[in-house]
Design an enzyme around this catalytic site. Structure first.
Site, PDB file in Angstrom:
ATOM      1  N   GLY A   1       3.036  -1.217   4.197  1.00 35.80           N
ATOM      2  CA  GLY A   1       3.105   0.203   3.874  1.00 35.80           C
ATOM      3  C   GLY A   1       4.524   0.601   3.501  1.00 35.80           C
ATOM      4  O   GLY A   1       4.978   0.395   2.373  1.00 35.80           O
ATOM      5  N   GLY A   2       5.245   1.131   4.462  1.00 33.29           N
ATOM      6  CA  GLY A   2       6.589   1.683   4.232  1.00 33.29           C
ATOM      7  C   GLY A   2       7.517   0.787   3.420  1.00 33.29           C
ATOM      8  O   GLY A   2       8.182   1.257   2.491  1.00 33.29           O
TER       9      GLY A   2
ATOM     10  N   GLU B   1      -6.352   4.628   8.198  1.00 36.29           N
ATOM     11  CA  GLU B   1      -6.140   6.061   7.944  1.00 36.29           C
ATOM     12  C   GLU B   1      -7.387   6.698   7.356  1.00 36.29           C
ATOM     13  O   GLU B   1      -7.657   7.881   7.594  1.00 36.29           O
ATOM     14  CB  GLU B   1      -4.904   6.248   7.043  1.00 36.29           C
ATOM     15  CG  GLU B   1      -3.628   5.962   7.839  1.00 36.29           C
ATOM     16  CD  GLU B   1      -2.491   5.339   7.041  1.00 36.29           C
ATOM     17  OE1 GLU B   1      -2.505   5.411   5.803  1.00 36.29           O
ATOM     18  OE2 GLU B   1      -1.582   4.767   7.682  1.00 36.29           O
TER      19      GLU B   1
ATOM     20  N   ASN C   1       0.874  -1.178   0.000  1.00 32.87           N
ATOM     21  CA  ASN C   1       0.000   0.000   0.000  1.00 32.87           C
ATOM     22  C   ASN C   1       0.904   1.220   0.000  1.00 32.87           C
ATOM     23  O   ASN C   1       1.563   1.491   1.001  1.00 32.87           O
ATOM     24  CB  ASN C   1      -0.893  -0.041   1.256  1.00 32.87           C
ATOM     25  CG  ASN C   1      -1.668   1.245   1.469  1.00 32.87           C
ATOM     26  OD1 ASN C   1      -1.747   2.093   0.576  1.00 32.87           O
ATOM     27  ND2 ASN C   1      -2.233   1.402   2.659  1.00 32.87           N
ATOM     28  N   TRP C   2       0.925   1.908  -1.117  1.00 30.86           N
ATOM     29  CA  TRP C   2       1.831   3.062  -1.230  1.00 30.86           C
ATOM     30  C   TRP C   2       1.345   4.280  -0.453  1.00 30.86           C
ATOM     31  O   TRP C   2       2.063   5.252  -0.304  1.00 30.86           O
ATOM     32  CB  TRP C   2       1.995   3.439  -2.699  1.00 30.86           C
ATOM     33  CG  TRP C   2       2.968   2.572  -3.443  1.00 30.86           C
ATOM     34  CD1 TRP C   2       3.751   1.573  -2.924  1.00 30.86           C
ATOM     35  CD2 TRP C   2       3.266   2.635  -4.853  1.00 30.86           C
ATOM     36  NE1 TRP C   2       4.518   1.022  -3.916  1.00 30.86           N
ATOM     37  CE2 TRP C   2       4.246   1.647  -5.109  1.00 30.86           C
ATOM     38  CE3 TRP C   2       2.815   3.420  -5.912  1.00 30.86           C
ATOM     39  CZ2 TRP C   2       4.765   1.440  -6.391  1.00 30.86           C
ATOM     40  CZ3 TRP C   2       3.328   3.216  -7.177  1.00 30.86           C
ATOM     41  CH2 TRP C   2       4.292   2.231  -7.411  1.00 30.86           C
ATOM     42  N   LYS C   3       0.097   4.273  -0.026  1.00 27.96           N
ATOM     43  CA  LYS C   3      -0.483   5.451   0.636  1.00 27.96           C
ATOM     44  C   LYS C   3      -0.274   6.671  -0.267  1.00 27.96           C
ATOM     45  O   LYS C   3      -0.316   6.525  -1.485  1.00 27.96           O
ATOM     46  CB  LYS C   3       0.131   5.624   2.037  1.00 27.96           C
ATOM     47  CG  LYS C   3       0.040   4.313   2.840  1.00 27.96           C
ATOM     48  CD  LYS C   3       0.332   4.462   4.298  1.00 27.96           C
ATOM     49  CE  LYS C   3       0.147   3.103   4.978  1.00 27.96           C
ATOM     50  NZ  LYS C   3       0.293   3.164   6.418  1.00 27.96           N
TER      51      LYS C   3
ATOM     52  N   HIS D   1      -9.334   1.332   5.288  1.00 25.89           N
ATOM     53  CA  HIS D   1      -8.004   1.406   5.916  1.00 25.89           C
ATOM     54  C   HIS D   1      -8.093   2.313   7.146  1.00 25.89           C
ATOM     55  O   HIS D   1      -8.846   3.287   7.157  1.00 25.89           O
ATOM     56  CB  HIS D   1      -6.983   1.949   4.916  1.00 25.89           C
ATOM     57  CG  HIS D   1      -5.580   1.859   5.423  1.00 25.89           C
ATOM     58  ND1 HIS D   1      -5.061   2.788   6.301  1.00 25.89           N
ATOM     59  CD2 HIS D   1      -4.619   0.932   5.223  1.00 25.89           C
ATOM     60  CE1 HIS D   1      -3.816   2.417   6.615  1.00 25.89           C
ATOM     61  NE2 HIS D   1      -3.524   1.306   5.968  1.00 25.89           N
TER      62      HIS D   1
ATOM     63  N   GLU E   1      -5.073  -4.887  10.684  1.00 29.77           N
ATOM     64  CA  GLU E   1      -3.992  -3.919  10.847  1.00 29.77           C
ATOM     65  C   GLU E   1      -4.179  -3.184  12.174  1.00 29.77           C
ATOM     66  O   GLU E   1      -4.906  -2.181  12.230  1.00 29.77           O
ATOM     67  CB  GLU E   1      -4.004  -2.907   9.696  1.00 29.77           C
ATOM     68  CG  GLU E   1      -3.794  -3.520   8.337  1.00 29.77           C
ATOM     69  CD  GLU E   1      -3.233  -2.509   7.340  1.00 29.77           C
ATOM     70  OE1 GLU E   1      -2.162  -2.776   6.796  1.00 29.77           O
ATOM     71  OE2 GLU E   1      -3.852  -1.454   7.146  1.00 29.77           O
TER      72      GLU E   1
ATOM     73  N   SER F   1       3.955  -2.514  10.145  1.00 32.27           N
ATOM     74  CA  SER F   1       5.411  -2.642  10.253  1.00 32.27           C
ATOM     75  C   SER F   1       5.951  -3.988   9.751  1.00 32.27           C
ATOM     76  O   SER F   1       6.887  -4.536  10.321  1.00 32.27           O
ATOM     77  CB  SER F   1       5.873  -2.372  11.690  1.00 32.27           C
ATOM     78  OG  SER F   1       5.484  -1.062  12.084  1.00 32.27           O
TER      79      SER F   1
ATOM     80  N   GLY G   1       3.228   1.902  10.861  1.00 30.45           N
ATOM     81  CA  GLY G   1       4.216   2.963  10.721  1.00 30.45           C
ATOM     82  C   GLY G   1       4.990   3.246  11.995  1.00 30.45           C
ATOM     83  O   GLY G   1       5.663   4.272  12.104  1.00 30.45           O
TER      84      GLY G   1
HETATM   85  P1  13P Z   1       3.442   0.137   7.596  1.00 33.92           P
HETATM   86  O1  13P Z   1       3.887  -1.147   6.916  1.00 33.92           O
HETATM   87  O2  13P Z   1       4.196   1.339   7.094  1.00 33.92           O
HETATM   88  O3  13P Z   1       3.419  -0.002   9.076  1.00 33.92           O
HETATM   89  O4  13P Z   1       1.918   0.387   7.136  1.00 33.92           O
HETATM   90  C1  13P Z   1       0.991  -0.620   7.255  1.00 33.92           C
HETATM   91  C2  13P Z   1      -0.232  -0.232   6.518  1.00 33.92           C
HETATM   92  O5  13P Z   1      -0.969   0.636   6.920  1.00 33.92           O
HETATM   93  C3  13P Z   1      -0.528  -0.954   5.258  1.00 33.92           C
HETATM   94  O6  13P Z   1      -1.802  -0.678   4.803  1.00 33.92           O
END
Ligand code: 13P
Length: 253
Positions: free
Chosen positions: A235-236, A98, A10-12, A96, A168, A214, A174
């Site tokens: 994510g990251g 966020e 997920n590139w956000k 999600h 999640e 993470s 993050g």
């Molecule tokens: P991180 O891998 O950066 O913790 O993010 C997880 C996430 O929200 C994937 O959708």
């Protein structure tokens, strides 16, 4: 029941067009041997067409990070599932944390978005998870129970295998603070039990449940060794082609 592993990124709100293109051109050769596993990337709307086009002869599933619950209408700034589909994408993230935290996505909204994603034949990845305060006060499972019940309201046993769930925990996103394998497994098995209550065990055993929070190349294998962890949502570590390729190509332990 053996479920096909699903490794998703997920590139956000990261990557402009040039960066997205550069990523895909570097990434695809690194994962060209992948057969059994499924891999996917949820990219910003602006990169959807481009990434879908670049990935069309590959195994990479391309998706959006959100959608609207209606097909069209006076919803300034919103994007519908049919629009996502015409970009060449086949997946969408729904609910999600966020989106829940900053943009008001509730479990009710999630269930409406899920229905329309299924209607358009997109693969929905429905995200849920408790926050830190809820975990620390012992309410994690209560929260998960409420979220799954309402978010998947109306889901039939026939449609259940067409969705993917992502657990999640907000406190692990993050933060570098991954849930332990046991914490994640416990939550996944709890979610599968609730799913069984809702759609029956024959359908529930087919649903893939991803862990997100993470995930990195060095912790993916042990998470994936857990019986109810069928994949990851990253994510990251999905922002670099090398690290996401390492995650997709992880060696089972
Ligand atoms: P991180 O891998 O950066 O913790 O993010 C997880 C996430 O929200 C994937 O959708």
């Amino acid at each position: 029941m053996r479920r096909r592993s699903f490794l998703a990124g997920n590139w956000k709100m990261f990557k402009e067009l040039d960066e997205a293109k550069e990523f895909v051109l570097e990434f695809l050769p690194l994962v060209s041997q992948v057969r059994e596993r499924q891999m996917a990337l949820a990219v910003p709307f602006t990169s959807l067409s481009l990434v879908a086009e670049l990935a069309k002869d590959s195994q990479l599933i391309v998706g959006a990070q959100n959608c609207h619950w209606d097909n069209e209408g006076a919803f300034t700034g919103e994007i519908s599932c049919s629009m996502i589909k015409t970009c060449g994408a086949s997946m969408v993230l729904i609910g999600h944390s966020e989106r829940r935290q900053y943009f008001g996505d509730t479990d009710q909204i999630v269930s409406r978005k899920l229905a329309i994603a299924l209607y358009y034949g997109l693969l929905p990845i429905v995200c849920l998870g408790e926050n830190l305060a809820e975990r620390e006060s012992g309410l994690a499972f209560e929260v998960l129970s409420r979220q799954i019940k309402t978010s998947l309201e109306g889901l039939t046993a026939a449609d259940a295998p067409k969705i993917v769930l992502a657990y999640e925990p907000v406190w692990a996103i993050g933060t570098g603070r991954t849930a332990t394998d046991q914490q994640a497994q416990e939550a996944h098995s709890y979610l599968r039990a609730r799913l069984t209550d809702m759609v029956g065990s024959e359908a529930a055993v087919q649903v893939r449940i991803l862990y997100g929070g993470s995930v990195k190349p060095d912790n993916v294998a042990s998470l994936m060794s857990q019986p109810d962890i069928d994949g990851v949502l990253v994510g990251g570590a999905s922002l670099s082609p090398q690290s996401f390729a390492k995650i997709v190509n992880y060696l089972p332990i």
